[in-house]
Design a protein around this motif. Sequence first.
Motif, PDB file in Angstrom:
ATOM      1  N   MET A  60     -14.603  18.172 -10.281  1.00 33.73           N
ATOM      2  CA  MET A  60     -13.964  18.597  -9.047  1.00 33.73           C
ATOM      3  C   MET A  60     -12.955  17.541  -8.606  1.00 33.73           C
ATOM      4  N   ALA A  61     -11.810  17.981  -8.115  1.00 35.01           N
ATOM      5  CA  ALA A  61     -10.749  17.057  -7.744  1.00 35.01           C
ATOM      6  C   ALA A  61     -11.158  16.194  -6.560  1.00 35.01           C
ATOM      7  N   ALA A  62     -10.747  14.927  -6.614  1.00 31.21           N
ATOM      8  CA  ALA A  62     -11.058  13.988  -5.542  1.00 31.21           C
ATOM      9  C   ALA A  62      -9.797  13.238  -5.141  1.00 31.21           C
ATOM     10  N   LYS A  63      -9.697  12.930  -3.877  1.00 27.36           N
ATOM     11  CA  LYS A  63      -8.615  12.100  -3.358  1.00 27.36           C
ATOM     12  C   LYS A  63      -9.219  10.841  -2.773  1.00 27.36           C
ATOM     13  N   ASP A  64      -8.539   9.701  -2.994  1.00 27.42           N
ATOM     14  CA  ASP A  64      -9.042   8.472  -2.421  1.00 27.42           C
ATOM     15  C   ASP A  64      -7.906   7.653  -1.829  1.00 27.42           C
ATOM     16  N   VAL A  65      -8.243   6.853  -0.830  1.00 30.94           N
ATOM     17  CA  VAL A  65      -7.287   5.948  -0.205  1.00 30.94           C
ATOM     18  C   VAL A  65      -7.961   4.603  -0.015  1.00 30.94           C
ATOM     19  N   THR A  66      -7.189   3.534  -0.181  1.00 28.17           N
ATOM     20  CA  THR A  66      -7.667   2.184   0.111  1.00 28.17           C
ATOM     21  C   THR A  66      -6.756   1.583   1.176  1.00 28.17           C
ATOM     22  N   PHE A  67      -7.325   0.815   2.075  1.00 24.11           N
ATOM     23  CA  PHE A  67      -6.556   0.264   3.188  1.00 24.11           C
ATOM     24  C   PHE A  67      -7.393  -0.823   3.853  1.00 24.11           C
ATOM     25  N   ARG A  68      -6.843  -1.468   4.871  1.00 27.96           N
ATOM     26  CA  ARG A  68      -7.572  -2.450   5.656  1.00 27.96           C
ATOM     27  C   ARG A  68      -8.011  -1.804   6.955  1.00 27.96           C
ATOM     28  N   ALA A  69      -9.247  -2.037   7.323  1.00 27.16           N
ATOM     29  CA  ALA A  69      -9.766  -1.512   8.582  1.00 27.16           C
ATOM     30  C   ALA A  69     -10.971  -2.343   8.991  1.00 27.16           C
ATOM     31  N   MET A  70     -11.131  -2.541  10.285  1.00 21.66           N
ATOM     32  CA  MET A  70     -12.282  -3.268  10.829  1.00 21.66           C
ATOM     33  C   MET A  70     -12.442  -4.641  10.176  1.00 21.66           C
ATOM     34  N   GLY A  71     -11.312  -5.292   9.895  1.00 18.67           N
ATOM     35  CA  GLY A  71     -11.327  -6.621   9.310  1.00 18.67           C
ATOM     36  C   GLY A  71     -11.778  -6.678   7.877  1.00 18.67           C
ATOM     37  N   SER A  72     -11.785  -5.538   7.180  1.00 24.18           N
ATOM     38  CA  SER A  72     -12.328  -5.478   5.819  1.00 24.18           C
ATOM     39  C   SER A  72     -11.484  -4.569   4.941  1.00 24.18           C
ATOM     40  N   ASP A  73     -11.720  -4.653   3.630  1.00 25.75           N
ATOM     41  CA  ASP A  73     -11.151  -3.682   2.712  1.00 25.75           C
ATOM     42  C   ASP A  73     -11.919  -2.370   2.850  1.00 25.75           C
ATOM     43  N   ALA A  74     -11.183  -1.281   2.944  1.00 25.52           N
ATOM     44  CA  ALA A  74     -11.793   0.034   3.110  1.00 25.52           C
ATOM     45  C   ALA A  74     -11.402   0.932   1.944  1.00 25.52           C
ATOM     46  N   HIS A  75     -12.356   1.767   1.512  1.00 25.86           N
ATOM     47  CA  HIS A  75     -12.113   2.715   0.419  1.00 25.86           C
ATOM     48  C   HIS A  75     -12.770   4.039   0.787  1.00 25.86           C
ATOM     49  N   VAL A  76     -11.987   5.089   0.789  1.00 25.64           N
ATOM     50  CA  VAL A  76     -12.475   6.430   1.127  1.00 25.64           C
ATOM     51  C   VAL A  76     -12.229   7.357  -0.049  1.00 25.64           C
ATOM     52  N   ILE A  77     -13.253   8.116  -0.438  1.00 24.05           N
ATOM     53  CA  ILE A  77     -13.130   9.144  -1.470  1.00 24.05           C
ATOM     54  C   ILE A  77     -13.604  10.459  -0.869  1.00 24.05           C
ATOM     55  N   VAL A  78     -12.777  11.492  -0.989  1.00 23.79           N
ATOM     56  CA  VAL A  78     -13.160  12.821  -0.520  1.00 23.79           C
ATOM     57  C   VAL A  78     -13.017  13.788  -1.692  1.00 23.79           C
ATOM     58  N   VAL A  79     -14.108  14.499  -1.985  1.00 20.49           N
ATOM     59  CA  VAL A  79     -14.152  15.423  -3.122  1.00 20.49           C
ATOM     60  C   VAL A  79     -14.006  16.846  -2.598  1.00 20.49           C
ATOM     61  N   GLY A  80     -12.974  17.562  -3.110  1.00 17.80           N
ATOM     62  CA  GLY A  80     -12.770  18.950  -2.708  1.00 17.80           C
ATOM     63  C   GLY A  80     -12.407  19.059  -1.239  1.00 17.80           C
ATOM     64  N   GLY A  81     -12.560  20.273  -0.706  1.00 19.34           N
ATOM     65  CA  GLY A  81     -12.269  20.488   0.706  1.00 19.34           C
ATOM     66  C   GLY A  81     -10.791  20.712   0.968  1.00 19.34           C
ATOM     67  N   PRO A  82     -10.425  20.891   2.234  1.00 17.71           N
ATOM     68  CA  PRO A  82      -9.023  21.148   2.602  1.00 17.71           C
ATOM     69  C   PRO A  82      -8.130  19.977   2.222  1.00 17.71           C
ATOM     70  N   PRO A  83      -6.836  20.217   1.992  1.00 21.86           N
ATOM     71  CA  PRO A  83      -5.903  19.124   1.671  1.00 21.86           C
ATOM     72  C   PRO A  83      -5.863  18.088   2.797  1.00 21.86           C
TER      73      PRO A  83
END
Length: 310
Positions: free
Chosen positions: A1-24
């Motif tokens: 299943m297709a997944a989208k991910d983003v990396t960024f800085r947040a809350m003084g830390s490295d952040a990584h989000v992965i979302v599988v499927g769902g709305p664009p």
Amino acid sequence: MAAKDVTFRAMGSDAHVIVVGGPPGGAERARRRIDDLEARWSRFRPDSEISELTRRAGEWVLLSAESVLLVERALQAWRLTVGRFDPTVLGAMIRAGYDRSFELLGPEATAGASALTVGAAGIEIDGERVRLPPGVGFDPGGIGKGLAADLVVAEALAAGAAGACVNLGGDLRVAGAPPDSDAWTVAVEHPASTEPLTLLGLRDGAVATSTTLRRRWRAGGEERHHLVDPWTGAPSDSDLTLAAVVAAEAWAAEVLAKAVLLRGSAQAFDLVAGLGADALTVDRDGVVRSTPGLAAFLGAAPLPLTLPGV
């Protein structure tokens, strides 16, 4: 299943989000939500709800539902850890020199002056209002990252995603279907090792890691770190350098990881034993220990007896 991910800085830390499927756009929506929660909760932002709460200690302060939940979870964590997590150690953090975002702190800091005292027992909640005792400051610390991960993963699934993972500086929550396997694989890393300490497999749950080897600085001629022991008001002198906890929710994993580390190797696992959580620790000599239940998350690979890759 297709997944989208983003990396960024947040809350003084490295952040990584992965979302599988769902709305664009699910991963970007998760990022914006994390930014929104940081704006509400950061003690380093003078316009945040948490900063206002501290400024108006002794008064009833109207907060958003998210911020009331943060205070509720912080008080729950204080009770759960028998005070080894305390959201009112802000004064001690300032006196240790941690008076600004860590990125701005630098290797040398000035020990700050603060008359703020601890007083979690006196925090009151009445619907959408919260009151701190006079002279008490509120610092959510890592529990804010853990709770944010919990909220954002739940919201992603509610919006139609098949699965989601949010990692905020080592406070990680997963739920639903991973992109390409039966379980989410989570690496537990130690700052002194060149390779992961272990890999954990989770289908729905959280992992949080706490260590004294990051976020270090000098102030007043002494080396300091960000893990203040509420029982002493000073940075911890525990013989453990790292603790990692697996729990159902990230806010709980976060505070339990800190509590495990602060308790030291002699009593490391006392708290987690009856709370449906599992943990591992690494001490100053690189010895690795764990609760028996952690084996369920290790698959075929045993936990090393000592820190690898050192």
